[in-house]
Design a protein around this motif. Structure first.
Motif, PDB file in Angstrom:
ATOM      1  N   THR A  90      10.105 -12.002   7.705  1.00 37.05           N
ATOM      2  CA  THR A  90       9.186 -11.187   6.970  1.00 37.05           C
ATOM      3  C   THR A  90       7.822 -11.999   6.712  1.00 37.05           C
ATOM      4  OG1 THR A  90      10.906 -10.140   5.628  1.00 37.05           O
ATOM      5  CG2 THR A  90       8.533  -9.947   4.784  1.00 37.05           C
ATOM      6  N   LYS A  91       6.473 -11.335   7.210  1.00 37.48           N
ATOM      7  CA  LYS A  91       5.292 -12.004   7.099  1.00 37.48           C
ATOM      8  C   LYS A  91       5.163 -12.127   5.502  1.00 37.48           C
ATOM      9  CE  LYS A  91       3.902 -11.910  11.237  1.00 37.48           C
ATOM     10  NZ  LYS A  91       5.011 -11.418  12.098  1.00 37.48           N
ATOM     11  N   PRO A  92       4.577 -13.423   5.181  1.00 34.27           N
ATOM     12  CA  PRO A  92       4.271 -13.560   3.690  1.00 34.27           C
ATOM     13  C   PRO A  92       3.708 -12.559   2.958  1.00 34.27           C
ATOM     14  CG  PRO A  92       3.475 -15.501   5.325  1.00 34.27           C
ATOM     15  CD  PRO A  92       3.938 -14.424   6.052  1.00 34.27           C
ATOM     16  N   GLU A  93       2.708 -11.967   3.709  1.00 37.57           N
ATOM     17  CA  GLU A  93       1.673 -10.910   2.885  1.00 37.57           C
ATOM     18  C   GLU A  93       2.634  -9.685   2.600  1.00 37.57           C
ATOM     19  OE1 GLU A  93      -0.747 -13.548   5.045  1.00 37.57           O
ATOM     20  OE2 GLU A  93       0.907 -12.466   5.574  1.00 37.57           O
ATOM     21  N   ARG A  94       3.649  -9.391   3.100  1.00 36.44           N
ATOM     22  CA  ARG A  94       4.665  -8.450   3.023  1.00 36.44           C
ATOM     23  C   ARG A  94       5.638  -8.489   1.891  1.00 36.44           C
ATOM     24  NH1 ARG A  94       3.362  -3.793   5.121  1.00 36.44           N
ATOM     25  NH2 ARG A  94       2.029  -3.760   7.140  1.00 36.44           N
ATOM     26  N   ARG A  95       5.667  -9.901   1.709  1.00 38.07           N
ATOM     27  CA  ARG A  95       6.822 -10.276   0.497  1.00 38.07           C
ATOM     28  C   ARG A  95       6.214 -10.813  -0.794  1.00 38.07           C
ATOM     29  NH1 ARG A  95       9.290 -15.292  -0.517  1.00 38.07           N
ATOM     30  NH2 ARG A  95      11.368 -14.947  -1.494  1.00 38.07           N
TER      31      ARG A  95
ATOM     32  N   HIS B 215      -6.364   7.646   3.558  1.00 44.71           N
ATOM     33  CA  HIS B 215      -6.265   7.702   2.278  1.00 44.71           C
ATOM     34  C   HIS B 215      -5.631   6.447   1.477  1.00 44.71           C
ATOM     35  CE1 HIS B 215      -7.631  12.024   1.122  1.00 44.71           C
ATOM     36  NE2 HIS B 215      -8.106  11.560   2.314  1.00 44.71           N
ATOM     37  N   ASN B 216      -4.549   5.997   2.173  1.00 41.19           N
ATOM     38  CA  ASN B 216      -3.682   4.752   1.440  1.00 41.19           C
ATOM     39  C   ASN B 216      -4.196   3.633   2.031  1.00 41.19           C
ATOM     40  OD1 ASN B 216      -2.624   4.518   4.198  1.00 41.19           O
ATOM     41  ND2 ASN B 216      -0.699   5.250   3.685  1.00 41.19           N
ATOM     42  N   LYS B 217      -5.262   3.547   2.634  1.00 40.90           N
ATOM     43  CA  LYS B 217      -5.910   2.077   3.289  1.00 40.90           C
ATOM     44  C   LYS B 217      -4.897   1.323   3.776  1.00 40.90           C
ATOM     45  CE  LYS B 217      -9.452   2.191  -0.513  1.00 40.90           C
ATOM     46  NZ  LYS B 217      -8.744   3.008  -1.788  1.00 40.90           N
ATOM     47  N   GLN B 218      -4.237   1.804   4.538  1.00 45.27           N
ATOM     48  CA  GLN B 218      -3.119   1.187   5.612  1.00 45.27           C
ATOM     49  C   GLN B 218      -3.211   1.777   7.060  1.00 45.27           C
ATOM     50  OE1 GLN B 218      -1.198  -1.242   4.228  1.00 45.27           O
ATOM     51  NE2 GLN B 218      -2.364  -1.191   2.360  1.00 45.27           N
TER      52      GLN B 218
ATOM     53  N   THR C  89       3.653  13.479  -5.319  1.00 50.33           N
ATOM     54  CA  THR C  89       3.707  13.772  -3.998  1.00 50.33           C
ATOM     55  C   THR C  89       2.524  13.167  -3.476  1.00 50.33           C
ATOM     56  OG1 THR C  89       4.331  16.083  -4.081  1.00 50.33           O
ATOM     57  CG2 THR C  89       3.140  15.544  -2.170  1.00 50.33           C
ATOM     58  N   ASN C  90       1.309  12.848  -4.135  1.00 46.56           N
ATOM     59  CA  ASN C  90       0.269  12.181  -3.728  1.00 46.56           C
ATOM     60  C   ASN C  90       0.627  10.504  -3.659  1.00 46.56           C
ATOM     61  OD1 ASN C  90      -2.827  11.594  -3.218  1.00 46.56           O
ATOM     62  ND2 ASN C  90      -2.936  11.192  -5.147  1.00 46.56           N
ATOM     63  N   SER C  91       1.438  10.250  -4.682  1.00 47.46           N
ATOM     64  CA  SER C  91       1.769   8.707  -4.759  1.00 47.46           C
ATOM     65  C   SER C  91       2.535   8.265  -3.337  1.00 47.46           C
ATOM     66  CB  SER C  91       2.369   8.188  -6.021  1.00 47.46           C
ATOM     67  OG  SER C  91       3.815   8.946  -6.017  1.00 47.46           O
ATOM     68  N   THR C  92       3.413   9.226  -2.979  1.00 47.54           N
ATOM     69  CA  THR C  92       4.177   8.887  -1.595  1.00 47.54           C
ATOM     70  C   THR C  92       3.603   8.536  -0.277  1.00 47.54           C
ATOM     71  OG1 THR C  92       4.322  11.151  -0.936  1.00 47.54           O
ATOM     72  CG2 THR C  92       6.075  10.335  -2.517  1.00 47.54           C
ATOM     73  N   THR C  93       2.165   8.643  -0.564  1.00 45.99           N
ATOM     74  CA  THR C  93       1.349   8.141   0.541  1.00 45.99           C
ATOM     75  C   THR C  93       1.399   6.508   0.851  1.00 45.99           C
ATOM     76  OG1 THR C  93      -0.629   8.177  -0.432  1.00 45.99           O
ATOM     77  CG2 THR C  93      -0.145  10.155   0.776  1.00 45.99           C
ATOM     78  N   HIS C  94       1.860   5.848  -0.301  1.00 50.01           N
ATOM     79  CA  HIS C  94       1.760   4.614  -0.464  1.00 50.01           C
ATOM     80  C   HIS C  94       3.170   3.935   0.215  1.00 50.01           C
ATOM     81  CE1 HIS C  94      -2.257   3.510  -2.064  1.00 50.01           C
ATOM     82  NE2 HIS C  94      -2.122   4.713  -2.619  1.00 50.01           N
ATOM     83  N   GLU C  95       3.548   3.825   1.255  1.00 50.33           N
ATOM     84  CA  GLU C  95       4.881   3.316   1.956  1.00 50.33           C
ATOM     85  C   GLU C  95       4.967   1.943   1.529  1.00 50.33           C
ATOM     86  OE1 GLU C  95       5.308   4.403   5.709  1.00 50.33           O
ATOM     87  OE2 GLU C  95       5.044   6.570   5.486  1.00 50.33           O
ATOM     88  N   PHE C  96       3.643   1.232   1.597  1.00 47.16           N
ATOM     89  CA  PHE C  96       3.605  -0.280   1.366  1.00 47.16           C
ATOM     90  C   PHE C  96       3.234  -0.490   0.100  1.00 47.16           C
ATOM     91  CE2 PHE C  96       1.052  -4.150   2.073  1.00 47.16           C
ATOM     92  CZ  PHE C  96       2.066  -5.016   1.871  1.00 47.16           C
ATOM     93  N   LEU C  97       4.207  -0.905  -0.738  1.00 43.02           N
ATOM     94  CA  LEU C  97       3.982  -1.041  -2.242  1.00 43.02           C
ATOM     95  C   LEU C  97       2.788  -1.692  -2.692  1.00 43.02           C
ATOM     96  CD1 LEU C  97       4.822  -0.079  -5.119  1.00 43.02           C
ATOM     97  CD2 LEU C  97       6.513  -1.812  -5.233  1.00 43.02           C
TER      98      LEU C  97
END
Length: 602
Positions: free
Chosen positions: A233-238, A425-428, A21-29
């Motif tokens: 897609t932005k380079p930083e997201r790929r 928490h996920n710094k996003q 559950t805690n790990s799912t906060t990271h939607e952006f891998l």
């Protein structure tokens, strides 16, 4: 009321399902990968290597490894890793990124089902194993973490309970990829110095098609997001290489992916005509108010402890009276020393409380930096950092929201302190959405000012981009690769590069021969053609940024008020002059002449 015994009360239990559950906060891998890079930076590492090791017998077909030369951990430090929410870095004034004691667990569990950590410090070698596979196969609900340690010199176990040590190592041999103590020691040998940390994540998360989410084969120098096309897609997201290049506002740590150095960037040095704007506001209060409440609570507790100790010392002094025995004097001195120590601590806490209360009243200051991205104009928007760590990127503000050419190509950069805005928490993202929107509005206002200051619109937006090789009317088309246009762009943005030894940043003088030059991973100061900056002991030069100010235009209402006040003031002057001259019949010409003298509109 203080309770001295809580043994009969219920404890909250942390189940292993919480790790998922805690790990799912990271939607952006890539945000999950960045958590492990952050830990290395906070450990004062000068280098982190991110690489994969093929293992066809594991889910995903490879292990993802993070090896740094940071401070490392002893067994006590490593034990704190498995305490959720505990972080020695968690102070408001800290410049470290980690604040929640959560990044390693949430980040690694987002990437894979299991991770194993090897770390060295103070002649100890410690292994930490956190495995969902182990818990699922054993049917265990509570979190169990094997944590064996060895002496780095003798390779002997450090333990007073060999049975526990044997159980821990047996679990590691059974459920990790490392099946013997020899395999374990081989991982420790990868940490070449006396200190450092190696994190290995395995049994990786898969997509619906059964393939790993991370693509480590298409580009041997990169880690990419699987099935993410470059178009749109932005380079930083790929590309993790692209994301790692801008992850920190002032990069110091070297980052290597598959053995190839990431050319990290200081964004403000990569822009055309960068300018800085100082911004101050009293709107950012949420985080500061929380710190004030915390400081008030700590000061109150410290004051109560000090008063209690002082009261005990006075009572003891009265009770002893004339008893001057050695033992009595020692007891009294000890009580008085405790009271003095606690009073000093209370005074310190009070000063901290007063300082934070005063800081709450003062406006928070931020530096906005804007510049034009002439290399890739479609990559524009705001980059928002927190304590030097990238939180949000490509945020459109002001005229950029309208999608026209006004302010197109402009990149903004700001580093927001932890006390101004707190990240999630996920710094996003940022925790206070309202204050974050206020920040974006302020950046939008300053962006408009920057656009006026550099006078692109006045000289012609299309002509400006034509000069740098943007010959297509399509905004997303890259600029021309003709040498003359490449040189034109290179002349405007000096090359900045980091020394591989001293980690200082150097600005290289422009040379025509260097326009298409590729710089080696191991670039050092002595390669610098600038004779004043060609050695590591030369001080790092700061970027010189022109300082501009926001010139707020008066609203129509303010202009009307100003005109009304001016007319009223002039009327008063005219009436005063008329009173001095006495009653007389002025003809229109005389009145006009007086009005002209007084600059009064008649």
């Amino acid at each position: 009321m203080a309770f001295t015994n809580y043994s009969s009360l219920q404890r909250a239990q942390l189940t292993f399902d919480y790790l998922h559950t805690n790990s799912t906060t990271h939607e952006f891998l890539f945000g999950a990968l960045a958590e492990l890079v952050d830990n290395a930076r906070d450990a004062d590492a000068t280098r982190i290597d991110i690489f994969t090791e093929p293992r066809e017998d594991l889910r995903g077909g490879f292990m993802l490894c993070f090896l740094d030369d940071g401070a490392g951990m002893d067994s006590n430090d490593a034990a704190s890793v498995i305490q959720f929410g505990k972080s020695a870095k968690r102070t408001p004034e800290s410049t470290q990124i980690g604040q929640y004691g959560n990044g390693l667990k949430s980040g690694s569990m987002r990437i894979g089902k299991d991770f194993i950590l090897f770390t060295k410090k103070d002649n100890t070698m410690t292994c930490l194993f956190l495995s969902r596979t182990f818990h699922e196969e054993e049917g265990i609900d509570e979190v169990i973490v094997p944590l064996p340690s060895w002496n780095a010199s003798t390779r002997e176990p450090i333990t007073d309970n060999m049975e526990k040590f044997a159980t821990e190592t047996e679990l590691i041999f059974k459920y990790s990829p490392f099946k013997s103590e020899q395999d374990i020691m081989e991982q420790f040998r990868k940490i070449q110095g006396e200190k450092g940390t190696l994190v290995i994540i395995f049994n990786l998360k898969l997509m619906d098609n059964g393939e790993p989410e991370l693509d480590v084969t298409s580009d041997p120098r990169d880690i990419q997001m699987a099935e993410t096309p470059p178009e749109g897609t932005k380079p930083e997201r790929r590309s993790f290489r692209a994301y790692a290049a801008v992850l920190y506002i002032d990069p110091r740590m070297r980052i290597f992916i598959h053995g190839h150095k990431v050319q990290t960037k200081r964004l403000s040095c990569c822009l055309y005509k960068p300018r800085m704007y100082k911004y101050a506001s009293k709107r950012f209060k949420t985080r500061a108010e929380q710190e004030v409440k915390k400081a008030e609570h700590m000061a109150r507790i410290a004051e109560e402890k000090a008063r209690e100790a002082e009261s005990k010392a006075r009572a003891l002094e009265l009770r002893l009276g004339g008893d001057l025995t050695r033992e009595s004097r020692a007891t009294l001195r000890q009580a008085q020393n405790v009271a003095i120590t606690l009073r000093r601590e209370a005074d310190v806490k009070k000063r901290m409380k007063d300082a934070k209360q005063q800081a709450l009243k003062e406006p928070k200051e931020l530096n906005f930096i804007f510049g034009v991205n002439i290399e890739e104009r479609y990559l524009d928007g705001m980059f928002i950092y927190n304590c030097s760590r990238l939180i949000k990127m490509y945020e459109k503000v002001g005229p950029q929201l309208e999608g026209g050419m006004a302010c197109g190509g402009v990149v903004g950069v700001v580093d927001v302190p932890y006390l101004v805005l707190e990240p999630t928490h996920n710094k996003q993202d940022f925790a206070d959405a309202k204050e974050y929107r206020h920040l974006l509005r302020a950046m939008g206002e300053h962006l408009v000012q920057y656009w006026k200051d550099i006078e692109i619109a006045q000289k012609g937006i299309s002509k400006f981009w034509d000069d740098f090789g943007y010959l297509s009317a399509k905004w997303h088309q890259p600029p021309s690769n003709e040498l003359r246009y490449k040189r034109r762009r290179a002349m405007e943005i000096p090359t900045t590069i980091q020394c591989d030894m001293c980690l200082k940043w150097r600005t290289l003088p422009f040379q025509l021969s260097s326009v298409e030059q590729e710089y080696p991973d191991s670039w050092v100061c002595e390669m610098n053609p600038d004779a004043e900056q060609d050695r590591c002991d030369a001080p790092e030069q700061k970027q010189k940024l022109p300082l501009s100010v926001l010139k707020k235009e008066k609203s129509q209402e303010d202009k009307q008020k100003e005109l009304t006040e001016k007319i009223r003031h002039q009327q008063e002057k005219l009436e005063a002059l008329q009173a001095c001259l006495g009653p007389c019949a002025w003809d229109f010409q005389t009145l006009l002449e007086v009005g002209q003298v007084m600059s009064f509109p008649i």
